[in-house]
Design a protein around this motif. Structure first.
Motif, short mmCIF file in Angstrom:
data_model
loop_
_atom_site.label_atom_id
_atom_site.label_comp_id
_atom_site.label_asym_id
_atom_site.label_seq_id
_atom_site.Cartn_x
_atom_site.Cartn_y
_atom_site.Cartn_z
N SER A 159 -105.70 -18.64 -87.81
CA SER A 159 -106.86 -19.32 -88.40
C SER A 159 -106.44 -20.52 -89.23
N VAL A 160 -105.31 -20.41 -89.92
CA VAL A 160 -104.84 -21.52 -90.75
C VAL A 160 -104.41 -22.69 -89.87
N ALA A 161 -103.77 -22.40 -88.74
CA ALA A 161 -103.38 -23.47 -87.82
C ALA A 161 -104.60 -24.22 -87.31
N LYS A 162 -105.68 -23.51 -87.02
CA LYS A 162 -106.91 -24.17 -86.57
C LYS A 162 -107.41 -25.17 -87.61
N PHE A 163 -107.32 -24.78 -88.88
CA PHE A 163 -107.75 -25.68 -89.96
C PHE A 163 -106.92 -26.96 -89.96
N TYR A 164 -105.60 -26.83 -90.01
CA TYR A 164 -104.75 -28.02 -90.10
C TYR A 164 -104.84 -28.88 -88.84
N LYS A 165 -104.99 -28.24 -87.69
CA LYS A 165 -105.12 -29.01 -86.44
C LYS A 165 -106.45 -29.76 -86.41
N SER A 166 -107.49 -29.19 -87.00
CA SER A 166 -108.79 -29.88 -87.04
C SER A 166 -108.77 -31.05 -88.02
N PHE A 168 -105.94 -32.73 -89.27
CA PHE A 168 -104.91 -33.75 -89.05
C PHE A 168 -104.51 -33.96 -87.59
N ARG A 169 -105.14 -33.25 -86.66
CA ARG A 169 -104.88 -33.44 -85.22
C ARG A 169 -103.45 -33.11 -84.83
N TYR A 170 -102.87 -32.11 -85.49
CA TYR A 170 -101.56 -31.64 -85.08
C TYR A 170 -101.64 -30.97 -83.70
N GLN A 171 -100.49 -30.93 -83.02
CA GLN A 171 -100.26 -29.96 -81.97
C GLN A 171 -99.44 -28.83 -82.59
N LEU A 187 -96.48 -33.83 -84.53
CA LEU A 187 -97.16 -35.11 -84.38
C LEU A 187 -96.38 -35.93 -83.36
N ASP A 188 -97.05 -36.39 -82.34
CA ASP A 188 -96.39 -37.11 -81.25
C ASP A 188 -95.21 -36.31 -80.69
N GLY A 189 -95.37 -35.00 -80.62
CA GLY A 189 -94.34 -34.15 -80.06
C GLY A 189 -93.18 -33.84 -80.98
N ARG A 190 -93.24 -34.28 -82.25
CA ARG A 190 -92.13 -34.10 -83.18
C ARG A 190 -92.52 -33.14 -84.29
#
Length: 263
Positions: A159-166, A168-171, A187-190
């Motif tokens: 659930s925390v990953a969903k927050f940060y990905k929403s 900051f658009r992380y993968q 970010l950009d694969g890094r």
């Protein structure tokens, strides 16, 4: 963590979501300067005072971190806080709220340096948001005394990953070597940070929180210095995929990790 160590110029643009600065709020500013100055070789000069007395730590004349005094009468934790880059702090702050996070401070201007906010994710872990202007963030990485990595210790990562990905658009991708519930944020694969779900393994009296790593030249020497300067070793040195690492606390209890690169 070595993938995130490329040195950046003081005015280089950081991709949104990149950890770009770390700041410590403490009670005794002068004593804290003495501890970190001796431990990491930092010197200090005044920074923006919007939130009270505040100094920037310099390593060989280049800014690496900030230290501020906690407001009198407010029961706030003494802790290191990473700041994540943003092109628009106000928009990012709105997204934090929409995604279940909380804004504690700001957004507000930090003089000519930039614009900032302090937020917490849905689990309660505190982080900063920084939109750089005259001050883009940490001016040097990959050398002893500089911040080199940030990790979030939380109950579970999904659930925390969903927050940060929403926000900051992380993968993300699993970190196989780090345990069963660990994710790298990319970010950009890094990789730029990691999330570790530790269930009930968080320290007693401490909820989910971000932890900053600082590079050191000799871990054993650093741990002796920490103790001699009034700090504590919380987790002894151990070998990991990124080098020898230990977790310590300064005299006021602010936790951080130190790592000796195996190079």
């Amino acid at each position: 963590m070595t993938e995130a160590r490329e040195p950046a110029g003081p005015h280089a643009r950081r991709l949104p979501g990149t950890p770009c600065w770390v700041s410590l709020m403490t009670h005794g500013l002068e004593a804290t300067e003495a501890f970190y100055g001796e431990l990491f070789g930092w010197e200090f000069r005044p920074g923006p005072q919007q939130l009270g007395p505040y100094v920037r730590a310099l390593l060989d004349g280049r800014e690496v971190a900030g230290v501020g005094r906690l407001p009198t009468g407010r029961r706030l934790p003494v802790a290191w806080t990473p700041y994540l880059a943003s092109d628009d702090v106000d928009r990012t702050a709105d997204t934090v709220r929409l995604c279940g996070g909380t804004l504690a401070v700001g957004p507000l201007d930090a003089a000519e340096a930039g614009r900032m906010a302090i937020a917490s994710d849905p689990s309660g872990a505190v982080f900063g948001i920084w939109q750089g202007a005259a001050h883009a963030g940490t001016a040097v990485t990959g050398v002893p005394g500089a911040p080199v990595w940030n990790e979030l210790l939380t109950f579970e990562t999904e659930s925390v990953a969903k927050f940060y990905k929403s926000v900051f658009r992380y993968q993300d991708e699993p970190v196989v070597s780090a345990g069963t519930d660990s994710l790298a944020l990319l970010l950009d694969g890094r990789p730029v940070a990691e999330l570790h779900g530790v269930g009930q393994g968080l320290p007693p009296g401490r909820g989910p929180h971000w932890r900053t790593y600082f590079e050191v030249a000799d871990l054993d020497v650093t741990l002796r210095q920490v103790a001699e300067l009034g700090g504590r070793v919380l987790a002894p040195a151990h070998d990991g995929p990124h080098g020898r690492t230990a977790t310590v606390a300064d005299p006021e209890g602010a936790e951080f990790s130190v790592v000796q690169d195996p190079r």
